[in-house]
Design an enzyme around this catalytic site. Structure first.
Site, mmCIF file in Angstrom:
data_model
loop_
_atom_site.group_PDB
_atom_site.id
_atom_site.type_symbol
_atom_site.label_atom_id
_atom_site.label_comp_id
_atom_site.label_asym_id
_atom_site.label_seq_id
_atom_site.Cartn_x
_atom_site.Cartn_y
_atom_site.Cartn_z
ATOM 1 N N ASP A 153 0.607 -1.231 0.022
ATOM 2 C CA ASP A 153 -0.274 -0.078 0.013
ATOM 3 C C ASP A 153 0.853 1.317 0.024
ATOM 4 O OD1 ASP A 153 0.908 -0.307 2.604
ATOM 5 O OD2 ASP A 153 -0.967 -0.712 3.445
ATOM 6 N N ASN A 157 -7.729 -2.362 14.018
ATOM 7 C CA ASN A 157 -9.117 -2.878 13.581
ATOM 8 C C ASN A 157 -9.219 -4.026 12.950
ATOM 9 O OD1 ASN A 157 -8.145 -1.560 11.290
ATOM 10 N ND2 ASN A 157 -9.592 -0.020 11.188
ATOM 11 N N HIS A 173 -7.406 -4.369 9.888
ATOM 12 C CA HIS A 173 -6.937 -4.293 8.575
ATOM 13 C C HIS A 173 -5.667 -4.923 8.285
ATOM 14 C CE1 HIS A 173 -5.144 -0.131 9.539
ATOM 15 N NE2 HIS A 173 -4.075 -0.910 9.145
ATOM 16 N N GLU A 230 -9.542 -1.631 5.051
ATOM 17 C CA GLU A 230 -10.369 -1.477 6.238
ATOM 18 C C GLU A 230 -11.592 -2.002 6.467
ATOM 19 O OE1 GLU A 230 -8.620 0.382 8.591
ATOM 20 O OE2 GLU A 230 -8.350 2.595 7.940
HETATM 21 C C1 GLP Z 1 -0.586 0.396 8.657
HETATM 22 C C2 GLP Z 1 -0.120 -0.173 7.419
HETATM 23 C C3 GLP Z 1 -0.415 -1.477 7.562
HETATM 24 C C4 GLP Z 1 0.273 -2.139 8.795
HETATM 25 C C5 GLP Z 1 -0.705 -1.490 10.094
HETATM 26 C C6 GLP Z 1 -0.111 -1.803 11.404
HETATM 27 O O1 GLP Z 1 -2.025 1.131 8.730
HETATM 28 N N1 GLP Z 1 -1.225 0.068 6.202
HETATM 29 O O2 GLP Z 1 0.203 -2.336 6.467
HETATM 30 O O3 GLP Z 1 0.210 -3.576 8.823
HETATM 31 O O4 GLP Z 1 -0.435 -0.348 9.767
HETATM 32 O O5 GLP Z 1 1.237 -1.136 11.579
HETATM 33 P P1 GLP Z 1 2.075 -1.574 12.568
HETATM 34 O O6 GLP Z 1 2.899 -2.538 12.607
HETATM 35 O O7 GLP Z 1 2.892 -0.271 12.869
HETATM 36 O O8 GLP Z 1 1.249 -1.459 14.292
#
Ligand code: GLP
Length: 247
Positions: free
Chosen positions: A67, A136, A138, A143
């Protein structure tokens, strides 16, 4: 599903790096699906260390990232292109022209998504897809919603994701409100999935994703239908899942 419950973030990162390193060693021209966030950062650091010690060769590897924020250029230090360059690509011998991230600067969402789907089709299938997990549920930036989106699409980020990600920006208003993300269908087509979770804050959502029903309201729950998932987490993040599974 294979589960590795590691003592802490460092042990988790070593385990994840080991799985990625094995993939690159066994198939030097593999396609890696890569992720950003604090969860994979430690694993990338460990991969860089292994590369510097001569254990790894990334010259034949192709990568496709999950992404990107819409509106951010690769030079913006909050973009996911910048994250990948600075955490991994700039420190190993991967051919940068073989590393793909959605084009955050393409203002036409339809074009940005169609272009990225074409790249995934051309370069795929992904051999190993690394995933983090949002608070949440995702994955990528898919989402919670009424349906599982199949392909790359433009999403409106939820308030909870904006809140969670604002820690990386100077102020909340700076967090982009939209992003381009691979769809659930793109993700599910990977041959193998490697999901990493760390910290107590993820304990509830990990348990919901794997012990609850499969629903687009918890996007990661779809992984229950993938036949080659490895989950690596620290004890804090896996505590509730382990308790559920022992019931
Ligand atoms: C972001 C990214 C995700 C990632 C998520 C969790 O929103 N788009 O791909 O997995 O956050 O991030 P973290 O590993 O910093 O908790």
């Amino acid at each position: 599903m294979k589960i590795y419950c590691e003592k802490d973030y460092e042990a988790m990162s070593r385990r994840v790096a080991g799985i990625l390193a094995a993939q690159v060693t066994l198939k030097p021209d593999c396609v890696l699906g890569l992720a950003t966030g604090s969860s994979p950062a430690g694993a990338y650091k460990e991969l860089v260390r292994r590369y510097q010690e001569g254990e790894l060769d990334f010259s034949g590897v192709t990568s496709v990232n999950l992404d990107e924020y819409k509106g951010l250029s690769g030079e913006n230090d909050q973009s996911y292109r910048y994250f990948m360059d600075s955490n991994l690509f700039d420190h190993v011998n991967i051919d940068k022209s073989r590393t793909f991230v959605p084009d955050g600067l393409e203002p036409d969402s339809e074009k940005a998504c169609a272009d990225y789907n074409a790249i995934i089709r051309r370069e795929g299938p992904v051999d190993l897809q690394l995933l983090g997990l949002g608070n949440n549920g995702h994955i990528g930036f898919n989402e919670p919603s009424a349906v599982f989106e199949k392909e790359t699409h433009c999403v409106d980020l939820t308030a909870s994701t904006i809140e969670a990600n604002k820690r990386f920006f100077e102020k909340e208003e700076d967090v982009p409100r939209q992003a381009y993300t691979m769809g659930i269908g793109n993700i599910m087509q990977a041959k193998k999935i490697l999901l990493i979770v760390s910290g107590e804050g993820k304990a509830d959502i990990v348990a919901r994703a794997f012990c609850g029903s499969v629903t687009p309201e918890v996007p990661a729950s779809i992984l229950q239908f993938h036949d080659d998932v490895t989950l690596v987490g620290d004890e804090a993040a896996l505590s509730k899942l382990m308790a559920e599974m022992e019931k």
